[in-house]
Motif scaffolding. Structure first.
Motif, PDB file in Angstrom:
ATOM      1  N   ARG A   1       0.811  -1.244   0.021  1.00  0.00           N
ATOM      2  CA  ARG A   1      -0.082   0.197  -0.146  1.00  0.00           C
ATOM      3  C   ARG A   1       1.070   1.277  -0.055  1.00  0.00           C
ATOM      4  N   MET A   2       0.489   2.118  -1.077  1.00  0.00           N
ATOM      5  CA  MET A   2       1.386   3.306  -1.104  1.00  0.00           C
ATOM      6  C   MET A   2       0.968   4.334  -0.123  1.00  0.00           C
ATOM      7  N   LEU A   3       1.627   5.012   0.774  1.00  0.00           N
ATOM      8  CA  LEU A   3       1.099   5.997   1.678  1.00  0.00           C
ATOM      9  C   LEU A   3       1.314   7.324   1.324  1.00  0.00           C
ATOM     10  N   ASP A   4       1.848   7.837   0.384  1.00  0.00           N
ATOM     11  CA  ASP A   4       2.375   9.059  -0.075  1.00  0.00           C
ATOM     12  C   ASP A   4       0.968   9.515  -0.543  1.00  0.00           C
ATOM     13  N   ASN A   5       0.959  11.082  -0.504  1.00  0.00           N
ATOM     14  CA  ASN A   5      -0.115  11.781  -0.765  1.00  0.00           C
ATOM     15  C   ASN A   5      -0.383  12.033  -2.416  1.00  0.00           C
ATOM     16  N   TYR A   6       1.055  11.928  -2.983  1.00  0.00           N
ATOM     17  CA  TYR A   6       0.873  12.421  -4.273  1.00  0.00           C
ATOM     18  C   TYR A   6       1.460  11.472  -5.399  1.00  0.00           C
ATOM     19  N   ASN A   7       1.024  11.202  -6.540  1.00  0.00           N
ATOM     20  CA  ASN A   7       1.543  10.317  -7.507  1.00  0.00           C
ATOM     21  C   ASN A   7       3.105  10.377  -7.829  1.00  0.00           C
ATOM     22  N   LEU A   8       3.520  11.430  -7.703  1.00  0.00           N
ATOM     23  CA  LEU A   8       5.075  11.207  -8.089  1.00  0.00           C
ATOM     24  C   LEU A   8       5.699  10.788  -6.815  1.00  0.00           C
ATOM     25  N   GLN A   9       5.643  11.127  -5.575  1.00  0.00           N
ATOM     26  CA  GLN A   9       5.983  10.467  -4.479  1.00  0.00           C
ATOM     27  C   GLN A   9       5.797   8.972  -4.490  1.00  0.00           C
ATOM     28  N   GLN A  10       4.705   8.669  -5.048  1.00  0.00           N
ATOM     29  CA  GLN A  10       4.386   7.031  -4.701  1.00  0.00           C
ATOM     30  C   GLN A  10       5.233   6.486  -5.851  1.00  0.00           C
ATOM     31  N   GLN A  11       5.388   7.095  -6.999  1.00  0.00           N
ATOM     32  CA  GLN A  11       6.191   6.277  -8.066  1.00  0.00           C
ATOM     33  C   GLN A  11       7.598   6.312  -7.593  1.00  0.00           C
ATOM     34  N   GLU A  12       8.099   7.408  -7.082  1.00  0.00           N
ATOM     35  CA  GLU A  12       9.539   7.321  -6.471  1.00  0.00           C
ATOM     36  C   GLU A  12       9.803   6.231  -5.306  1.00  0.00           C
ATOM     37  N   ALA A  13       8.809   6.009  -4.448  1.00  0.00           N
ATOM     38  CA  ALA A  13       8.791   5.201  -3.257  1.00  0.00           C
ATOM     39  C   ALA A  13       8.874   3.549  -3.961  1.00  0.00           C
ATOM     40  N   LEU A  14       7.989   3.581  -5.076  1.00  0.00           N
ATOM     41  CA  LEU A  14       7.787   2.294  -5.557  1.00  0.00           C
ATOM     42  C   LEU A  14       9.219   1.795  -6.189  1.00  0.00           C
ATOM     43  N   GLY A  15       9.793   2.979  -6.785  1.00  0.00           N
ATOM     44  CA  GLY A  15      11.255   2.506  -7.508  1.00  0.00           C
ATOM     45  C   GLY A  15      12.163   2.089  -6.502  1.00  0.00           C
ATOM     46  N   VAL A  16      12.279   2.796  -5.566  1.00  0.00           N
ATOM     47  CA  VAL A  16      13.246   2.297  -4.583  1.00  0.00           C
ATOM     48  C   VAL A  16      12.905   0.859  -3.926  1.00  0.00           C
ATOM     49  N   PHE A  17      11.543   0.777  -3.685  1.00  0.00           N
ATOM     50  CA  PHE A  17      11.112  -0.564  -2.977  1.00  0.00           C
ATOM     51  C   PHE A  17      11.482  -1.699  -3.833  1.00  0.00           C
ATOM     52  N   GLY A  18      11.174  -1.470  -5.230  1.00  0.00           N
ATOM     53  CA  GLY A  18      11.331  -2.594  -5.997  1.00  0.00           C
ATOM     54  C   GLY A  18      12.954  -2.886  -6.344  1.00  0.00           C
ATOM     55  N   VAL A  19      13.778  -2.059  -6.247  1.00  0.00           N
ATOM     56  CA  VAL A  19      15.207  -2.316  -6.001  1.00  0.00           C
ATOM     57  C   VAL A  19      15.391  -2.950  -4.766  1.00  0.00           C
ATOM     58  N   ASN A  20      14.852  -2.626  -3.789  1.00  0.00           N
ATOM     59  CA  ASN A  20      15.375  -3.549  -2.618  1.00  0.00           C
ATOM     60  C   ASN A  20      14.588  -4.944  -2.745  1.00  0.00           C
ATOM     61  N   LEU A  21      13.646  -5.186  -3.372  1.00  0.00           N
ATOM     62  CA  LEU A  21      12.944  -6.410  -3.414  1.00  0.00           C
ATOM     63  C   LEU A  21      13.761  -7.244  -4.507  1.00  0.00           C
ATOM     64  N   VAL A  22      14.404  -6.641  -5.506  1.00  0.00           N
ATOM     65  CA  VAL A  22      15.431  -7.495  -6.317  1.00  0.00           C
ATOM     66  C   VAL A  22      16.634  -7.914  -5.668  1.00  0.00           C
ATOM     67  N   TYR A  23      17.055  -6.770  -5.178  1.00  0.00           N
ATOM     68  CA  TYR A  23      18.434  -7.030  -4.341  1.00  0.00           C
ATOM     69  C   TYR A  23      18.159  -7.759  -2.949  1.00  0.00           C
ATOM     70  N   GLY A  24      17.150  -7.941  -2.481  1.00  0.00           N
ATOM     71  CA  GLY A  24      17.239  -8.806  -1.488  1.00  0.00           C
ATOM     72  C   GLY A  24      16.848 -10.161  -1.737  1.00  0.00           C
TER      73      GLY A  24
END
Length: 489
Positions: free
Chosen positions: A143-166
């Motif tokens: 669930r994305m908790l940021d209020n704005y689309n651009l923030q959510q996209q940024e968070a998804l990008g970082v999270f996805g790299v963490n998932l791949v690396y992990g």
């Protein structure tokens, strides 16, 4: 000292420079935010076989097949299966003997221009542990908790790299894997309410323990297991369901727990707004009240309680929501149908303890305002005076107030009709009762009133077989077969 946390670009570059890893990125719904980090890091040719983003539904269906919902687990699995199959088909001969293939995918509903929708997504990896091995999967719902689309996209990008690396570097340490999902992001921007490790390479991983870790590590406040013990995503389980929930330690679950829930079910389904077929009944294990220190939680004991509860055919909720108003707000994310919470008299006394609401500006009034604001009702199961006094003393609360009993089924019991909170709260209590927010339960089984879990555990350890009469037969069998709680079998 803990190891230095790599930046997002450092994680992406370390994978790009590893010639043994090669795969596809498929992203729908919030841009190609994950693969963008791999392109930015450089040396991408060593990692990315293909990057794709099929936004148009017709294009998406032509590639992955029809889908009832585009942001769903089903669509994610379609994407992973399709993209991974292409890797094997096209590249096995060329690089299969020295490469571990992977397919990363996500399907996301981020904040739209118009706003007002649930911002969530499914994200996963299908990958080999070794060249030539069958693939494993890691599936996550966020669930994305940021209020704005651009923030959510940024968070998804970082999270996805963490998932791949992990997935590549931390998969053998599930707790570290889970904690790493918040690297360079924090736990305030993305919530993870479901995770599964699947495949023969993860045979030793229990996904229920992973879900428990999500709650312990603050990645989410609650997780759900269905009646088969499988981890479920809350929206899929709770959508348009009326909810009936009972909190307890269930150490072990026994006949009084079953009687409480059954009495409440009968009363709950008399409400014209409740369709019996749409009622979802939960047992809730609360980490704050059930297990004491989370650091000392006995995982074997935890799983035994969950197994015993699901053996009775009900879903189980694991939560950090100590306050009932926060628990009802959790359910309200997913359903607007009525919510019923089953309480014993001792629990009723707890919610009228003003010390619990010191953190609220409005104290107990604010708590009740939040709890009862939308179709929430407490169903109160009776208790004998002696049992109530013993329970209060066990918890160091010697003053039990001037409680009054009424006779039901030939037994004097404290009920919701006779319970007395502290004198200055009596008017508030009367208001809640007279307006139907609190309802006494009738039709209880008198044999259940003197059953207590701690006494059952003592009997089990002492070899007193009378405990078997106080526990459902399915649970008796489980306790004996597994030699739980000191049982000799």
């Amino acid at each position: 000292m803990s190891e230095k946390i790599l930046s997002t670009d450092e994680k992406a570059l370390s994978i790009n420079l590893d010639e043994s890893k090669y795969g596809t990125f498929a992203e729908i719904g919030a841009g190609q935010e994950v693969v963008r980090h791999f392109f930015q890091a450089g040396a991408t040719a060593g990692t990315v076989a293909k990057s794709i983003s099929a936004y148009d539904m017709k294009f998406s269906d032509e590639i992955y097949g029809q889908a009832d919902r585009y942001v769903s687990r089903g669509r994610l699995i379609q994407m992973l299966e399709h993209e991974y199959a292409l890797l094997e088909e096209r590249l096995t001969d060329a690089r299969g003997n020295h490469t571990t293939f992977f397919a990363f995918a996500n399907t996301v509903a981020a904040q739209s221009f118009r706003g007002g929708r649930e911002c969530h997504g499914w994200m996963g990896m299908r990958f080999q542990l070794h060249p030539g091995s069958p693939p494993c999967e890691i599936i996550i719902h966020v669930r994305m908790l940021d209020n704005y689309n651009l923030q959510q996209q940024e968070a998804l990008g970082v999270f996805g790299v963490n998932l791949v690396y992990g997935s590549f570097h931390l998969r053998d340490d599930p707790r570290q894997f889970i904690c790493s999902l918040a690297d360079n992001l924090g736990k305030e921007r993305i919530e993870v309410d479901m995770i599964q490790f699947l495949g023969s390479g993860f045979d030793s991983v229990d996904n229920r323990i992973l879900s428990l870790m999500l709650v312990q590590e603050g990645m989410t406040n609650a997780v759900i297991f269905d009646c088969n013990g499988n981890v479920q995503q809350p929206a899929e389980v709770l959508y348009k369901k009326a909810v009936l929930m009972e909190r307890g330690s269930f150490h072990p679950v026994n006949n009084v727990h079953i009687d409480m829930l059954e009495c409440a079910r009968k009363r709950f389904t008399q409400d014209p707004s409740v369709e019996e077929d749409d009622v979802l009944m939960f047992f809730e294990l609360n980490l704050a009240t059930t297990f004491g220190s989370e650091d000392q939680l006995d995982l074997t004991d935890f799983l035994s309680r969950v197994d015993a509860l699901t053996a009775l055919g009900h879903a189980v909720l694991i939560s950090k929501y100590f306050e009932y108003y926060r628990l009802s707000a959790y359910f309200r994310r997913w359903t607007q149908e009525p919510i019923g919470i089953v309480l014993g008299i001792s629990n009723l006394a707890d919610i009228f303890n003003e010390d619990y609401y010191d953190t609220l500006d409005g104290g107990i009034l604010e708590s009740f305002g939040r709890l009862f604001k939308q179709s929430v009702k407490l169903f109160i199961y009776p208790m004998t005076m002696q049992s109530f006094c013993n329970y209060q003393k066990m918890r160091g609360l010697e003053d039990t107030g001037e409680q009054i009993c009424e006779t039901q089924n030939g037994i004097p019991v404290i009920t919701a009709n006779t319970f007395c909170p502290e004198k200055h709260l009596q008017t508030l209590y009367n208001y809640l009762k007279e307006n139907g927010f609190l309802e006494p339960l009738a039709g209880f089984d008198p044999k259940c009133l003197d059953i207590f879990s701690q006494n059952i555990v003592c009997k089990i350890k002492e070899g007193d077989d009378s405990w078997e009469l106080e526990v459902p037969s399915e649970v008796v069998t489980m306790i004996k077969d597994r030699k739980l709680w000191g049982c000799s079998g």
